[in-house]
Design a protein around this motif. Structure first.
Motif, mmCIF file in Angstrom:
data_model
loop_
_atom_site.group_PDB
_atom_site.id
_atom_site.type_symbol
_atom_site.label_atom_id
_atom_site.label_comp_id
_atom_site.label_asym_id
_atom_site.label_seq_id
_atom_site.Cartn_x
_atom_site.Cartn_y
_atom_site.Cartn_z
ATOM 1 N N GLY A 28 -25.726 30.890 9.131
ATOM 2 C CA GLY A 28 -25.098 31.135 8.161
ATOM 3 C C GLY A 28 -24.529 29.794 8.016
ATOM 4 O O GLY A 28 -24.848 29.267 6.314
ATOM 5 N N ALA A 29 -24.388 29.176 8.951
ATOM 6 C CA ALA A 29 -23.899 27.351 8.338
ATOM 7 C C ALA A 29 -25.301 26.943 8.137
ATOM 8 O O ALA A 29 -25.104 25.945 7.225
ATOM 9 C CB ALA A 29 -23.410 26.720 9.655
ATOM 10 N N LEU A 30 -26.636 27.159 8.553
ATOM 11 C CA LEU A 30 -27.304 26.131 8.325
ATOM 12 C C LEU A 30 -28.176 27.296 6.663
ATOM 13 O O LEU A 30 -28.702 25.504 6.529
ATOM 14 C CB LEU A 30 -28.544 26.756 9.253
ATOM 15 C CG LEU A 30 -27.950 25.601 11.504
ATOM 16 C CD1 LEU A 30 -29.554 26.188 12.504
ATOM 17 C CD2 LEU A 30 -28.844 24.728 10.349
ATOM 18 N N ILE A 31 -27.766 28.142 6.828
ATOM 19 C CA ILE A 31 -28.157 28.522 5.866
ATOM 20 C C ILE A 31 -27.574 27.769 4.413
ATOM 21 O O ILE A 31 -28.446 27.636 3.519
ATOM 22 C CB ILE A 31 -28.151 29.838 5.517
ATOM 23 C CG1 ILE A 31 -29.883 30.480 6.352
ATOM 24 C CG2 ILE A 31 -28.394 30.469 4.189
ATOM 25 C CD1 ILE A 31 -29.338 31.504 6.217
ATOM 26 N N ALA A 32 -26.329 28.244 4.809
ATOM 27 C CA ALA A 32 -26.015 27.277 3.659
ATOM 28 C C ALA A 32 -25.381 25.382 3.561
ATOM 29 O O ALA A 32 -25.919 25.620 2.359
ATOM 30 C CB ALA A 32 -24.425 27.172 4.082
ATOM 31 N N GLN A 33 -26.310 24.797 4.098
ATOM 32 C CA GLN A 33 -26.263 23.910 4.440
ATOM 33 C C GLN A 33 -27.576 23.581 3.742
ATOM 34 O O GLN A 33 -27.821 22.626 2.904
ATOM 35 C CB GLN A 33 -25.898 22.986 5.378
ATOM 36 C CG GLN A 33 -25.019 22.693 5.878
ATOM 37 C CD GLN A 33 -24.552 21.896 7.278
ATOM 38 O OE1 GLN A 33 -25.146 21.369 7.155
ATOM 39 N NE2 GLN A 33 -24.058 23.110 8.460
ATOM 40 N N MET A 34 -27.901 24.666 3.772
ATOM 41 C CA MET A 34 -29.620 24.368 3.105
ATOM 42 C C MET A 34 -30.110 24.751 1.346
ATOM 43 O O MET A 34 -30.601 24.197 0.559
ATOM 44 C CB MET A 34 -31.018 25.371 3.381
ATOM 45 C CG MET A 34 -32.581 25.437 2.811
ATOM 46 S SD MET A 34 -32.507 26.429 1.805
ATOM 47 C CE MET A 34 -31.728 27.941 2.338
ATOM 48 N N GLN A 35 -28.999 25.722 1.088
ATOM 49 C CA GLN A 35 -28.940 25.896 0.257
ATOM 50 C C GLN A 35 -27.501 25.362 -0.706
ATOM 51 O O GLN A 35 -27.433 25.896 -1.971
ATOM 52 C CB GLN A 35 -29.073 27.451 -0.386
ATOM 53 C CG GLN A 35 -27.845 28.284 0.184
ATOM 54 C CD GLN A 35 -27.308 29.841 0.384
ATOM 55 O OE1 GLN A 35 -28.576 30.104 0.397
ATOM 56 N NE2 GLN A 35 -26.321 30.520 0.264
ATOM 57 N N ASN A 36 -27.492 24.598 -0.363
ATOM 58 C CA ASN A 36 -26.033 23.516 -1.126
ATOM 59 C C ASN A 36 -24.579 24.668 -1.660
ATOM 60 O O ASN A 36 -24.339 23.903 -1.791
ATOM 61 C CB ASN A 36 -26.638 22.876 -1.893
ATOM 62 C CG ASN A 36 -26.948 21.716 -1.502
ATOM 63 O OD1 ASN A 36 -26.891 20.861 -0.328
ATOM 64 N ND2 ASN A 36 -28.267 21.278 -1.637
ATOM 65 N N PHE A 37 -24.877 26.208 -0.664
ATOM 66 C CA PHE A 37 -23.694 26.921 -0.923
ATOM 67 C C PHE A 37 -23.173 28.182 -0.278
ATOM 68 O O PHE A 37 -23.643 27.886 -0.154
ATOM 69 C CB PHE A 37 -23.542 26.939 -3.135
ATOM 70 C CG PHE A 37 -24.613 28.035 -2.909
ATOM 71 C CD1 PHE A 37 -26.031 27.872 -3.327
ATOM 72 C CD2 PHE A 37 -24.845 29.117 -2.316
ATOM 73 C CE1 PHE A 37 -27.279 28.940 -4.119
ATOM 74 C CE2 PHE A 37 -25.561 30.368 -2.474
ATOM 75 C CZ PHE A 37 -26.418 30.082 -3.372
ATOM 76 N N ALA A 38 -21.822 28.380 0.025
ATOM 77 C CA ALA A 38 -21.972 29.435 0.794
ATOM 78 C C ALA A 38 -21.226 30.293 -0.329
ATOM 79 O O ALA A 38 -19.978 30.151 -1.030
ATOM 80 C CB ALA A 38 -20.669 29.176 1.549
ATOM 81 N N THR A 39 -21.383 32.155 -0.524
ATOM 82 C CA THR A 39 -20.160 32.392 -1.401
ATOM 83 C C THR A 39 -19.910 33.890 -0.480
ATOM 84 O O THR A 39 -20.792 34.084 0.598
ATOM 85 C CB THR A 39 -20.988 33.200 -2.773
ATOM 86 O OG1 THR A 39 -22.933 34.114 -1.396
ATOM 87 C CG2 THR A 39 -22.054 32.117 -3.554
ATOM 88 N N VAL A 40 -19.101 34.221 -1.204
ATOM 89 C CA VAL A 40 -18.714 35.220 0.330
ATOM 90 C C VAL A 40 -19.573 37.163 0.130
ATOM 91 O O VAL A 40 -19.450 37.200 1.154
ATOM 92 C CB VAL A 40 -17.488 36.056 -0.451
ATOM 93 C CG1 VAL A 40 -17.154 36.977 -1.453
ATOM 94 C CG2 VAL A 40 -15.916 35.888 0.873
ATOM 95 N N ASP A 41 -20.236 36.483 -0.275
ATOM 96 C CA ASP A 41 -20.785 38.382 -0.012
ATOM 97 C C ASP A 41 -22.260 37.413 0.311
ATOM 98 O O ASP A 41 -23.552 38.623 -0.539
ATOM 99 C CB ASP A 41 -21.075 39.174 -1.862
ATOM 100 C CG ASP A 41 -21.394 38.209 -3.011
ATOM 101 O OD1 ASP A 41 -22.660 37.128 -2.455
ATOM 102 O OD2 ASP A 41 -21.259 38.288 -4.070
#
Ligand SMILES: Nc1ncnc2c1ncn2[C@@H]1O[C@H](COP(=O)(O)OP(=O)(O)OP(=O)(O)O)[C@@H](O)[C@H]1O
Ligand SMILES: [Mg+2]
Lengths: 266, 322
Positions: free
Chosen positions: B211-224
């Motif tokens: 999850g952490a790697l994906i958030a940094q790849m896509q430049n955002f995190a969402t709760v869902d």
């Protein structure tokens, strides 16, 4: 070696399905005793073995192994004292794992598991030699998944796993019952051999009266959660299937009919 | 086009980490663990929050791994010590994490645009040294894509080798045996509660990291962002198993990576072919349904074929068997 003291086991206590499986069983096994256990269906044989193994807790009474009170220990904590083989050949092994991996798990029975490699090269050699003694050709198939073995092969392997790390107590619950007559005989021969080689204290449940007489130095019969016959030594050697039938009839109140399996005693 | 495939593969390499986590629970422990839907978001949420408040992105990876492990541990406790069925334990953790994730983020989404990520250093290095935009391979994001791919490959293959070692150790063997046969494991003196908890902990730790790697790849995190993650993981896992075999243990782990990449390529393809992106999750679910029901479908088709032969085959009664 083993002392079972006034052990009571009640299943589903306080419900309509309440069932007293052991009604205060007391039993002492000396070192090297090989006891065969017979009795009708539901007599409490498996329950006795399971309570000794700690599969379920007893409702009252005590169990001592080698003088140590193990009553409060659960199954995995008691495993270091005992090797077990079950009636169902599937129950004693991990099907998706290789023969040598199963043996390696058994070699470490009761030991703390670490981050050391699971099967070392040096122990593989031991396994090869041990497997060869089974005379099933398994020594050349050590990398095969256990799930691919026949029931008889699995049961022989489970037996080997049970004694690989010499147990204080060997518990066998109808371990040859699911096998064809020839394989059953083979597994029983192996059982006898291992027990003799290592003078193992053993309890072996069987439905076969002839086996119960031929094997071991002591025989107990259970009925309705109690031990109703306990013979050993000379007396056991003189025992015949007919004698046992009479006892069996008497134990079951004379009116019950022994199951076919017991009558045939083949 | 090259860039499109490259970014799809990079994405696959990141999702491979989740796939490996799902493999550990679903295949090794034989448990359908739903917590991953919450843990992947937890990892993303924590990393986003940490990075946006100035922490090192590398530290955020470690933190995501740790909280993921904690979540898996919680599921393990619910299941083993409190006796709640595994599926429900996972769902309870997942639901709890929804609230927790909101609190971690403080809002429904966090943007990481123009912030430091674990890819940034490598991206700058590639920009300065490769001069890719001069050879006309693609647009401005190529270095980023490459950086994600390299980081993804190093992490996912690193994890595979680490896990291959771990599951070969005494503890690892005990965990594998637990997924096979609790009875046998206990008879060998191993506490099955412990092995189950360790397996769930490792699995969810990996998913948090993912999850952490994906958030940094896509430049955002969402709760869902975790919704449907379990199904994506299963689809990738099954594709990996079907296409890349399952001979030895190392290859089985490797095939999780290739499965995750293939899954992403398939998704990219069907989108290119015109599938509406609203239908993606449905498409994924249908893939999993199809793959999991394959044994049953084979059975049914064999029965049908047999009935057909028996109903119509007899008319040719006089024919020799040839
Ligand atoms: N897990 C359980 N839950 C409830 N009742 C049980 C359980 N296990 C055994 N019983 C009951 O306890 C009694 C003794 O069962 P046990 O399995 O010990 O008999 P057994 O002598 O091994 O019989 P068999 O020859 O059929 O194996 C039976 O009435 C059985 O129904
Ligand atoms: Mg029984």
């Amino acid at each position: 070696m083993l002392r079972v003291e006034n052990v009571v086991k009640i299943f589903n206590r306080g419900t309509v399905n309440e069932k007293t499986a052991l009604e205060g069983v007391t039993l002492t096994l000396s070192e090297g005793d090989f006891v065969t256990v017979i009795g009708g269906n539901g007599a409490g044989k498996s329950t006795l073995l399971n309570v000794v193994a700690g599969v379920y807790p007893s409702d009252s009474g005590h169990i001592y192994i080698d003088g140590r009170d193990v009553t409060k220990l659960v199954e995995y904590q008691r495993a270091k004292y005992m090797g077990r083989v079950f009636q169902d050949p599937m129950m004693g092994t991990a099907a998706d794992m290789e023969i040598e991996e199963n043996l390696a798990l058994a070699m470490r029975r009761g030991q703390r598991r670490t981050l050391r490699w699971g099967v070392t090269a040096s122990e593989k050699k031991i396994y090869r030699d041990m497997l060869a003694t089974l005379e099933l050709g398994l020594e050349n198939r050590m990398g095969v998944k256990v799930g691919l073995l026949s029931g008889g092969q699995r049961q022989a392997l489970t037996l080997l796993m049970a004694i690989l790390k010499t147990p204080k107590l060997l518990l066998l619950d109808e371990h040859a019952a699911a096998l064809d007559p020839k394989t059953a005989r083979k597994v029983l021969e192996l059982t006898d051999r291992f027990i003799q080689e290592r003078t193992l204290t053993t309890m072996m449940v069987t439905h076969n009266m002839r086996d119960a007489i031929q094997h071991g130095n002591r025989l107990i019969m259970m009925s309705a959660g109690q031990i109703v016959v306990d013979v050993s030594g000379e007396q056991k050697m003189r025992l015949t299937v007919e004698d046992l039938m009479v006892e069996f009839e008497r134990a079951s109140g004379g009116d019950a009919i022994a199951s076919d399996r017991m009558l045939l005693g083949n | 086009m090259t860039q499109y495939i490259l970014s799809t593969v990079s994405l696959g390499l990141l999702w491979a980490i989740l796939t490996i986590g799902v493999f550990i629970t679903f295949r090794i422990l034989n448990i359908a663990d739903m917590s991953v839907e919450g843990t992947i978001t937890l990892g993303a949420a924590l990393a986003a929050r940490m990075i946006s408040t100035g922490y090192s992105p590398y530290l955020s990876l470690l933190a995501a791994l740790a909280v993921g492990m904690a979540a898996g541990f919680a599921t393990g406790i619910l299941h083993t010590k409190l006796g709640i069925p595994a599926l429900l334990s996972g769902i309870l953790t997942m639901i709890s994490l929804y609230s927790i994730n909101l609190r971690v983020m403080g809002k429904a989404n966090i943007s990481l645009l123009r912030m430091d990520t674990v890819y940034r250093g490598l991206e700058t290095f590639l920009k300065n040294n490769l001069g890719l935009h001069n050879i006309g391979l693609g647009g401005i994001e190529l270095e980023k894509t490459l950086a994600v791919g390299i980081v993804g490959a190093v992490v996912s293959f690193g994890i595979v080798f680490l896990l291959y070692w771990f599951f070969g150790t005494e503890i690892g063997s005990a965990i594998r045996a637990t997924g096979n046969n609790h009875n046998m494991v206990r008879a060998q003196g191993i506490h099955t509660d412990t092995t189950i908890i360790i397996g769930l902990t490792i699995s969810n730790g990996l998913v948090g990291l993912c999850g952490a790697l994906i958030a940094q790849m896509q430049n955002f995190a969402t709760v869902d962002m975790g919704t449907g993650a379990i199904v994506i993981g299963l689809a990738s896992m099954i594709i990996g198993e079907v296409l890349f075999g399952k001979r030895n243990f190392l290859l089985r782990f490797m095939s999780m990576i290739f499965g995750a990449i293939t899954y992403r390529l398939v998704i990219a393809l069907v989108l290119k072919l015109g599938l509406h992106s609203d239908l993606l999750k449905l498409f994924t679910a249908l893939t999993v349904i199809f793959a999991l029901s394959l044994p049953k479908l084979k059975e049914i088709s064999a029965t049908l074929a047999r009935n057909f032969r028996e109903a119509f085959g007899n008319r040719k009664g006089g024919m020799p068997h040839a």
